[in-house]
Design a protein around this motif. Structure first.
Motif, PDB file in Angstrom:
ATOM      1  N   ARG A 251      -3.507  -6.683   9.055  1.00  0.00           N
ATOM      2  CA  ARG A 251      -3.336  -7.380   7.781  1.00  0.00           C
ATOM      3  C   ARG A 251      -2.007  -6.991   7.117  1.00  0.00           C
ATOM      4  O   ARG A 251      -1.325  -7.798   6.497  1.00  0.00           O
TER       5      ARG A 251
ATOM      6  N   LEU B  97     -13.357  -9.055   7.177  1.00  0.00           N
ATOM      7  CA  LEU B  97     -14.150  -8.660   6.006  1.00  0.00           C
ATOM      8  C   LEU B  97     -14.473  -9.883   5.164  1.00  0.00           C
ATOM      9  O   LEU B  97     -14.607  -9.787   3.947  1.00  0.00           O
TER      10      LEU B  97
ATOM     11  N   ARG C 179      -9.690 -13.739   3.996  1.00  0.00           N
ATOM     12  CA  ARG C 179      -8.630 -12.905   3.399  1.00  0.00           C
ATOM     13  C   ARG C 179      -7.383 -13.773   3.241  1.00  0.00           C
ATOM     14  O   ARG C 179      -6.403 -13.637   3.980  1.00  0.00           O
ATOM     15  N   PRO C 180      -7.414 -14.670   2.251  1.00  0.00           N
ATOM     16  CA  PRO C 180      -6.270 -15.565   2.066  1.00  0.00           C
ATOM     17  C   PRO C 180      -5.044 -14.802   1.573  1.00  0.00           C
ATOM     18  O   PRO C 180      -5.150 -13.639   1.179  1.00  0.00           O
ATOM     19  N   ILE C 181      -3.869 -15.465   1.590  1.00  0.00           N
ATOM     20  CA  ILE C 181      -2.667 -14.805   1.058  1.00  0.00           C
ATOM     21  C   ILE C 181      -2.056 -15.644  -0.076  1.00  0.00           C
ATOM     22  O   ILE C 181      -0.864 -15.584  -0.331  1.00  0.00           O
ATOM     23  N   ASP C 182      -2.925 -16.417  -0.745  1.00  0.00           N
ATOM     24  CA  ASP C 182      -2.427 -17.289  -1.816  1.00  0.00           C
ATOM     25  C   ASP C 182      -1.770 -16.509  -2.962  1.00  0.00           C
ATOM     26  O   ASP C 182      -0.754 -16.938  -3.518  1.00  0.00           O
TER      27      ASP C 182
ATOM     28  N   PHE D 161      -5.602 -11.254  -9.766  1.00  0.00           N
ATOM     29  CA  PHE D 161      -6.473 -10.123  -9.411  1.00  0.00           C
ATOM     30  C   PHE D 161      -5.516  -8.995  -9.011  1.00  0.00           C
ATOM     31  O   PHE D 161      -4.465  -9.275  -8.429  1.00  0.00           O
ATOM     32  N   PRO D 162      -5.866  -7.740  -9.317  1.00  0.00           N
ATOM     33  CA  PRO D 162      -4.930  -6.652  -8.960  1.00  0.00           C
ATOM     34  C   PRO D 162      -4.930  -6.370  -7.456  1.00  0.00           C
ATOM     35  O   PRO D 162      -5.382  -5.322  -6.992  1.00  0.00           O
TER      36      PRO D 162
ATOM     37  N   GLY E 150      -1.986  -5.651  -1.677  1.00  0.00           N
ATOM     38  CA  GLY E 150      -0.900  -6.197  -0.855  1.00  0.00           C
ATOM     39  C   GLY E 150       0.035  -7.091  -1.661  1.00  0.00           C
ATOM     40  O   GLY E 150       1.255  -7.075  -1.462  1.00  0.00           O
TER      41      GLY E 150
ATOM     42  N   ASP F  10     -13.108   0.813   0.597  1.00  0.00           N
ATOM     43  CA  ASP F  10     -12.965   1.458   1.916  1.00  0.00           C
ATOM     44  C   ASP F  10     -13.918   2.637   2.080  1.00  0.00           C
ATOM     45  O   ASP F  10     -14.185   3.074   3.205  1.00  0.00           O
TER      46      ASP F  10
ATOM     47  N   ILE G  50     -15.214  -6.315  -3.756  1.00  0.00           N
ATOM     48  CA  ILE G  50     -13.822  -6.574  -3.353  1.00  0.00           C
ATOM     49  C   ILE G  50     -13.760  -7.576  -2.198  1.00  0.00           C
ATOM     50  O   ILE G  50     -13.001  -8.541  -2.258  1.00  0.00           O
TER      51      ILE G  50
ATOM     52  N   LEU H 298     -12.773  -1.193  11.057  1.00  0.00           N
ATOM     53  CA  LEU H 298     -12.351   0.207  10.886  1.00  0.00           C
ATOM     54  C   LEU H 298     -13.343   1.049  10.081  1.00  0.00           C
ATOM     55  O   LEU H 298     -13.843   2.078  10.557  1.00  0.00           O
TER      56      LEU H 298
HETATM   57  N1  EPU Z   1      -7.140 -11.796  -2.097  1.00  0.00           N
HETATM   58  C1  EPU Z   1      -7.024 -13.161  -2.216  1.00  0.00           C
HETATM   59  N2  EPU Z   1      -5.784 -13.723  -2.067  1.00  0.00           N
HETATM   60  C2  EPU Z   1      -4.692 -12.979  -1.786  1.00  0.00           C
HETATM   61  C3  EPU Z   1      -4.824 -11.570  -1.664  1.00  0.00           C
HETATM   62  C4  EPU Z   1      -6.077 -11.008  -1.829  1.00  0.00           C
HETATM   63  O1  EPU Z   1      -7.996 -13.883  -2.457  1.00  0.00           O
HETATM   64  O2  EPU Z   1      -3.597 -13.542  -1.650  1.00  0.00           O
HETATM   65  C5  EPU Z   1      -8.464 -11.198  -2.236  1.00  0.00           C
HETATM   66  C6  EPU Z   1      -8.942 -10.574  -0.911  1.00  0.00           C
HETATM   67  O3  EPU Z   1      -9.496 -11.549  -0.064  1.00  0.00           O
HETATM   68  C7  EPU Z   1      -9.909  -9.536  -1.365  1.00  0.00           C
HETATM   69  C8  EPU Z   1      -9.307  -9.066  -2.689  1.00  0.00           C
HETATM   70  O4  EPU Z   1      -8.407 -10.092  -3.114  1.00  0.00           O
HETATM   71  O5  EPU Z   1     -11.148 -10.132  -1.601  1.00  0.00           O
HETATM   72  C9  EPU Z   1      -8.585  -7.740  -2.615  1.00  0.00           C
HETATM   73  O6  EPU Z   1      -7.559  -7.799  -1.656  1.00  0.00           O
HETATM   74  P1  EPU Z   1      -6.254  -6.881  -1.711  1.00  0.00           P
HETATM   75  O7  EPU Z   1      -5.090  -7.795  -1.604  1.00  0.00           O
HETATM   76  O8  EPU Z   1      -6.316  -5.934  -2.834  1.00  0.00           O
HETATM   77  O9  EPU Z   1      -6.420  -6.060  -0.359  1.00  0.00           O
HETATM   78  P2  EPU Z   1      -5.382  -5.884   0.807  1.00  0.00           P
HETATM   79  O10 EPU Z   1      -4.042  -5.605   0.256  1.00  0.00           O
HETATM   80  O11 EPU Z   1      -5.552  -6.957   1.801  1.00  0.00           O
HETATM   81  C10 EPU Z   1      -5.671  -3.290   0.911  1.00  0.00           C
HETATM   82  C11 EPU Z   1      -6.013  -2.302   1.970  1.00  0.00           C
HETATM   83  C12 EPU Z   1      -7.475  -2.415   2.323  1.00  0.00           C
HETATM   84  C13 EPU Z   1      -8.291  -2.135   1.059  1.00  0.00           C
HETATM   85  C14 EPU Z   1      -7.883  -3.138  -0.039  1.00  0.00           C
HETATM   86  C15 EPU Z   1      -8.574  -2.893  -1.366  1.00  0.00           C
HETATM   87  C16 EPU Z   1      -3.988  -2.068   3.238  1.00  0.00           C
HETATM   88  C17 EPU Z   1      -3.281  -2.312   4.500  1.00  0.00           C
HETATM   89  N3  EPU Z   1      -5.226  -2.546   3.154  1.00  0.00           N
HETATM   90  O12 EPU Z   1      -5.944  -4.556   1.468  1.00  0.00           O
HETATM   91  O13 EPU Z   1      -7.753  -1.418   3.275  1.00  0.00           O
HETATM   92  O14 EPU Z   1      -9.657  -2.299   1.352  1.00  0.00           O
HETATM   93  O15 EPU Z   1      -6.445  -3.036  -0.258  1.00  0.00           O
HETATM   94  O16 EPU Z   1      -8.344  -1.607  -1.784  1.00  0.00           O
HETATM   95  O17 EPU Z   1      -3.455  -1.454   2.321  1.00  0.00           O
HETATM   96  C18 EPU Z   1      -8.768  -0.490   5.196  1.00  0.00           C
HETATM   97  O18 EPU Z   1      -7.924   0.424   5.157  1.00  0.00           O
HETATM   98  O19 EPU Z   1      -9.787  -0.452   5.934  1.00  0.00           O
HETATM   99  C19 EPU Z   1      -8.579  -1.675   4.346  1.00  0.00           C
HETATM  100  C20 EPU Z   1      -9.187  -2.830   4.587  1.00  0.00           C
END
Ligand code: EPU
Length: 418
Positions: free
Chosen positions: A92, A118, A121-124, A160-161, A164, A305, A327, A370
């Motif tokens: 990711r 999980l 996991r969009p990237i919008d 949302f905070p 990434g 996590d 989350i 993981l």
């Molecule tokens: N989300 C959206 N759109 C987006 C980005 C996120 O809808 O463009 C949603 C996600 O689908 C999720 C929520 O927002 O439901 C939170 O996502 P976030 O962007 O905060 O998570 P992430 O950056 O993808 C990182 C960690 C994850 C950890 C989460 C929350 C890394 C590489 N990954 O993911 O770690 O669970 O923050 O703390 O930093 C892990 O290590 O096992 C892991 C999954």
């Protein structure tokens, strides 16, 4: 295929120097693209996700020289601005290269990232944040094509905070004209570590750890040596494992201030925890008490996590605990394996009720992601008999030599190749 074969029931005793943080190392490696010159990243964990990030840097034309936990990276000769699908799909975190490549090259091309399953996991949010800074982003099927002739500092509001998204916005903002404020930013320690690195290479970043982060753009950067912070999730996992097994563990380089939600829950479970700056010691009780309600939230709330390993601990608590996963939509991949081992778990959508049983029994289980794998290993360490945990390639994305660390504490864990 490789699996861990675990004979449960041994108390854990000893001390661990916790590995460097995976979720910190990955954005830091992407951020090295902001520097023309050498950067040395110390305490970089040896994990397959880190290998992938280094492969991305090499593909882009950077020089990467790794020696144990130290990686010297020189991005002066970066010549590509795209990431091949085979690397994007491996994790990711490949998506945080988007902001970094855009900042460095003014354009970037990549496919949608992979990572643990999980739920959606969009990237919008990432795309909206980069667009707010002035990037043009088109998608063709699975492919993203991004251009930014001129990024401009502005106020970026996150719905949302997202961790990434905050990282991507910080990276892209470093190349923007003027200053950027990221509002409703993630407050996770990994964000503070990225800000620490950006400050160390000369980019002024203020407010990391709060909901408003300010980044000064267009500043000339310089090389640095920077040590990745300790992995709070690995630290927490080893605390849960010791609580399951009984015994005492000392974490010699911990950041107890990063795991307060977890240590609060472990204290409710009856564990004795001693914290000092850079140090944490857990002594397990003879019987685990239920922790009540655990609701995952952005930092400083209960980390999503940590939810799977903590749930593994609650499987043999003397009563019922309730987990609410806020989350990720589908982060209960460990439940199937825990039930196979004898756990009594009711699950409906985001809710899971864990009714503690007197013992779990070893059997073959599969790590589906993981942290689900971490939960199964945690449960297996306390279970009667032998558990084989297959698909440990998921664990190797985030835990450095987990079998050796656990054996060092007295666990019986064997790595078996098929
Ligand atoms: N989300 C959206 N759109 C987006 C980005 C996120 O809808 O463009 C949603 C996600 O689908 C999720 C929520 O927002 O439901 C939170 O996502 P976030 O962007 O905060 O998570 P992430 O950056 O993808 C990182 C960690 C994850 C950890 C989460 C929350 C890394 C590489 N990954 O993911 O770690 O669970 O923050 O703390 O930093 C892990 O290590 O096992 C892991 C999954």
């Amino acid at each position: 295929m490789t699996e861990f074969v675990i004979n449960g029931g041994r108390k854990l005793r000893g001390s661990i120097a916790v590995q460097g943080s995976k979720n910190s190392a990955l954005p830091l490696l992407a951020a090295t693209l902001l520097v023309c010159g050498e950067v040395v990243i110390e305490n970089c964990p040896e994990l397959s996700d880190v290998d992938c990030a280094l492969e991305i840097l090499t593909y882009l034309g950077c020089t990467v020289d790794r020696c144990g936990h130290s990686v010297a990276i020189d991005c002066t000769s970066m010549h590509a601005h795209d990431i091949p699908e085979r690397l994007m799909k491996r994790m990711r975190s490949s998506v945080v290269f988007l902001g970094a490549i855009l900042a460095r090259a003014g354009r970037a091309e990549m496919t949608m990232p992979g990572g643990c399953m999980l739920g959606p996991r969009p990237i919008d949010y990432h795309i909206d944040a980069l667009r707010a800074l002035g990037a043009d982003i088109d998608s063709e099927g699975d492919r993203l094509i991004c251009r930014a002739c001129r990024l401009c500092g502005c106020d970026v509001f996150l719905p949302f905070p997202s961790v990434g998204t905050t990282e991507n916005a910080m990276l892209a903002a470093s190349a923007s004209r003027g200053s950027t404020r990221i509002m409703n930013a993630a407050r996770e320690p990994e964000i503070q570590d990225l800000a620490g690195f950006m400050n160390a290479i000369g980019i002024p970043v203020r407010g990391a750890g709060t909901s408003v982060i300010e980044v000064e753009g267009g500043i000339r950067t310089h090389g640095t040596h920077y040590a990745v912070m300790t992995d709070r999730i690995a630290a927490g996992t080893y605390l849960c494992a010791t609580a399951v097994c009984g015994g005492t563990v000392e974490l010699t380089n911990a950041r107890p201030e990063h795991i307060e939600a977890l240590t609060g829950a472990l204290r409710r479970a009856g564990c004795e925890i001693l914290e000092k700056p850079g140090y944490c010691k857990l002594t397990a009780p003879s019987h685990i008490a239920p922790v009540g309600i655990v609701e995952t939230r952005p930092y400083p709330g209960h980390a999503t996590d940590m939810q799977p390993p903590l749930m593994a601990l609650m499987c043999t608590a003397a009563g019922t605990s309730v987990f609410i996963e806020n989350i990720f939509e589908s982060r209960y991949n460990h439940i199937v394996g825990l039930r196979r081992m004898g756990a009594d778990i009711q699950n409906e959508g985001r809710f899971a009720a864990i009714h503690g049983v007197s013992k779990l029994t070893g059997c073959p289980v599969t790590a589906l992601d993981l942290r689900a794998g971490a939960a199964l290993v945690t449960a297996a360490l306390g279970a009667y008999g032998e558990t084989s945990v297959s698909h440990i390639e998921h664990l190797e994305r985030g835990y450095e030599r987990m079998d050796e660390v656990l054996c060092g504490l007295g666990a019986d864990v064997i790595r078996r190749e098929h």
